[in-house]
Write a protein that holds these residues in place. Structure first.
Motif, PDB file in Angstrom:
ATOM      1  N   LYS A 241       0.826  -1.200   0.000  1.00  0.00           N
ATOM      2  CA  LYS A 241       0.000   0.000   0.000  1.00  0.00           C
ATOM      3  C   LYS A 241       0.868   1.261   0.000  1.00  0.00           C
ATOM      4  O   LYS A 241       0.485   2.290  -0.571  1.00  0.00           O
ATOM      5  N   GLU A 264     -10.408 -13.753  -8.681  1.00  0.00           N
ATOM      6  CA  GLU A 264     -10.141 -12.480  -8.016  1.00  0.00           C
ATOM      7  C   GLU A 264      -9.083 -11.664  -8.767  1.00  0.00           C
ATOM      8  O   GLU A 264      -9.152 -10.434  -8.799  1.00  0.00           O
ATOM      9  N   LEU A 268      -9.316  -7.534 -10.379  1.00  0.00           N
ATOM     10  CA  LEU A 268      -8.504  -6.389  -9.983  1.00  0.00           C
ATOM     11  C   LEU A 268      -8.682  -5.252 -10.984  1.00  0.00           C
ATOM     12  O   LEU A 268      -8.801  -5.478 -12.191  1.00  0.00           O
ATOM     13  N   SER A 269      -8.707  -4.035 -10.495  1.00  0.00           N
ATOM     14  CA  SER A 269      -8.928  -2.879 -11.364  1.00  0.00           C
ATOM     15  C   SER A 269      -8.178  -1.681 -10.798  1.00  0.00           C
ATOM     16  O   SER A 269      -7.572  -1.752  -9.719  1.00  0.00           O
ATOM     17  N   GLU A 271      -9.442   0.835  -9.509  1.00  0.00           N
ATOM     18  CA  GLU A 271     -10.096   1.233  -8.264  1.00  0.00           C
ATOM     19  C   GLU A 271      -9.739   0.299  -7.113  1.00  0.00           C
ATOM     20  O   GLU A 271      -9.680   0.707  -5.958  1.00  0.00           O
ATOM     21  N   GLU A 272      -9.524  -0.974  -7.425  1.00  0.00           N
ATOM     22  CA  GLU A 272      -9.187  -1.956  -6.384  1.00  0.00           C
ATOM     23  C   GLU A 272      -8.019  -2.796  -6.894  1.00  0.00           C
ATOM     24  O   GLU A 272      -8.204  -3.840  -7.515  1.00  0.00           O
ATOM     25  N   ARG A 273      -6.793  -2.330  -6.639  1.00  0.00           N
ATOM     26  CA  ARG A 273      -5.599  -2.957  -7.177  1.00  0.00           C
ATOM     27  C   ARG A 273      -4.972  -3.978  -6.235  1.00  0.00           C
ATOM     28  O   ARG A 273      -4.096  -4.742  -6.647  1.00  0.00           O
ATOM     29  N   LYS A 275      -5.575  -7.012  -3.136  1.00  0.00           N
ATOM     30  CA  LYS A 275      -6.504  -7.903  -2.427  1.00  0.00           C
ATOM     31  C   LYS A 275      -5.706  -8.963  -1.688  1.00  0.00           C
ATOM     32  O   LYS A 275      -4.605  -9.354  -2.110  1.00  0.00           O
ATOM     33  N   TYR A 287      -1.909  -8.214  -6.532  1.00  0.00           N
ATOM     34  CA  TYR A 287      -1.638  -6.797  -6.735  1.00  0.00           C
ATOM     35  C   TYR A 287      -1.540  -6.478  -8.230  1.00  0.00           C
ATOM     36  O   TYR A 287      -0.822  -7.150  -8.978  1.00  0.00           O
TER      37      TYR A 287
END
Length: 320
Positions: A241, A264, A268-269, A271-273, A275, A287
């Motif tokens: 992060k 999953e 990943l995008s 907006e949400e890179r 998890k 990631y």
């Protein structure tokens, strides 16, 4: 197509001379093509006229050595088909212009062919025997001769409108009357034996001189960490992060992953890179990393540079 030929008359003369006359002279030396000349389907249609597959195979047999080379096979087929189509186009143009060939002209041309002669004279019996071996009926063969004579008439018309130097004419005549034989050998750089390892100086010089080749746009790469220690998972998560890439990551396409993890990864995008999920006894950190645009570092492209230098050296040896 005829308009194109008119605009490039000099090229047309040379092409037709080779495509038509060489076909005639070579064809007369064939002894037995009966097995080859079977079937009657068209390989092309020119203004309603069929380019018969027998003619196509008959002409192809001239290039048997080249046809044995898989790398040349398709090019030879295209060349042969193109020459037959060109001949038919010119013959059709002659017909449109009323430049027809009489039966007497066809007969005179056939009588002049040595393979149809016995004791120096044209023999109807010999003529029928040879045509039978070739797999043509007299009418089929005479139609081919008529077409060639008509195409030649158009090519002579084109030649009459072009000034040709005497040296050019002699060269063309020599080309028409010369029959080449032999084998084609394709020399490729990868076949050249070479003992050579680029030095560090050569590698760095190549890199500096070709940096733009190694420039890349921003792209996305999916990285995966596979861990069992829960505390390390927390540590890695915070470091990622914060913009770090902790050791131990692998590209997703280098691993065999459970279906749930693959699912999953696909989600990943921007907006949400990042998890984290658990599958069995293992934790997976996923990631979506954005590789920045710019020039790749030398170490990343070193192997590519070595291959390029070796290939260049082989080409030099090949030219020698």
């Amino acid at each position: 197509m005829f308009g194109f030929i008119q605009r490039h008359r000099r090229l047309a003369i040379a092409f037709i001379a080779v495509a038509s006359l060489s076909f005639v002279f070579w064809m007369f030396s064939v002894s037995d093509l009966r097995q080859m000349l079977t079937g009657s389907s068209c390989v092309a249609v020119v203004k309603g006229d069929c380019v018969d597959i027998r003619e196509f195979r008959f002409e192809l047999s001239r290039y048997s050595e080249l046809l044995n080379n898989p790398g040349m096979r398709e090019a030879v087929k295209r060349l042969v088909l193109s020459s037959l189509i060109t001949r038919k186009v010119l013959a059709k143009k002659a017909e449109e212009m009323g430049w027809l060939v009489s039966d007497e002209e066809v007969l005179e041309a056939i009588k002049g062919v040595d393979v149809f002669k016995e004791n120096g004279e044209f023999s109807p019996k010999r003529y029928r025997e040879v045509l039978e071996r070739w797999g043509f009926s007299p009418k089929e063969y005479e139609d081919i001769v008529r077409e060639i004579l008509m195409a030649r008439r158009v090519s002579r018309f084109l030649e009459a409108g072009v000034y040709v130097l005497s040296d050019e004419a002699q060269l063309q005549r020599a080309f028409e009357l010369t029959r080449l034989s032999g084998k084609l050998y394709l020399l490729k750089p990868e076949l050249v034996p070479l003992s050579y390892n680029p030095s560090e100086e050569e590698i760095r010089k190549y890199y500096e001189e070709n940096k733009e080749r190694f420039r890349e746009r921003q792209r996305s790469v999916r990285y995966v960490w596979v861990l069992k220690d829960k505390e390390r998972v927390k540590e890695y998560y915070e470091r990622i992060k914060g913009g770090e890439l902790p050791e131990g990551y692998r590209r997703a396409d280098e691993l065999e992953l459970p279906a749930s993890v693959l699912h999953e990864l696909e989600n990943l995008s921007d907006e949400e890179r990042l998890k984290v999920l658990k599958e069995g006894e293992e934790y997976y950190i996923l990631y979506l990393y954005k590789v920045p645009s710019g020039i790749k570092p030398l170490e990343e492209v070193r192997e590519e540079i070595v291959r390029a230098l070796v290939e260049e050296k082989k080409r030099e040896k090949l030219r020698e």
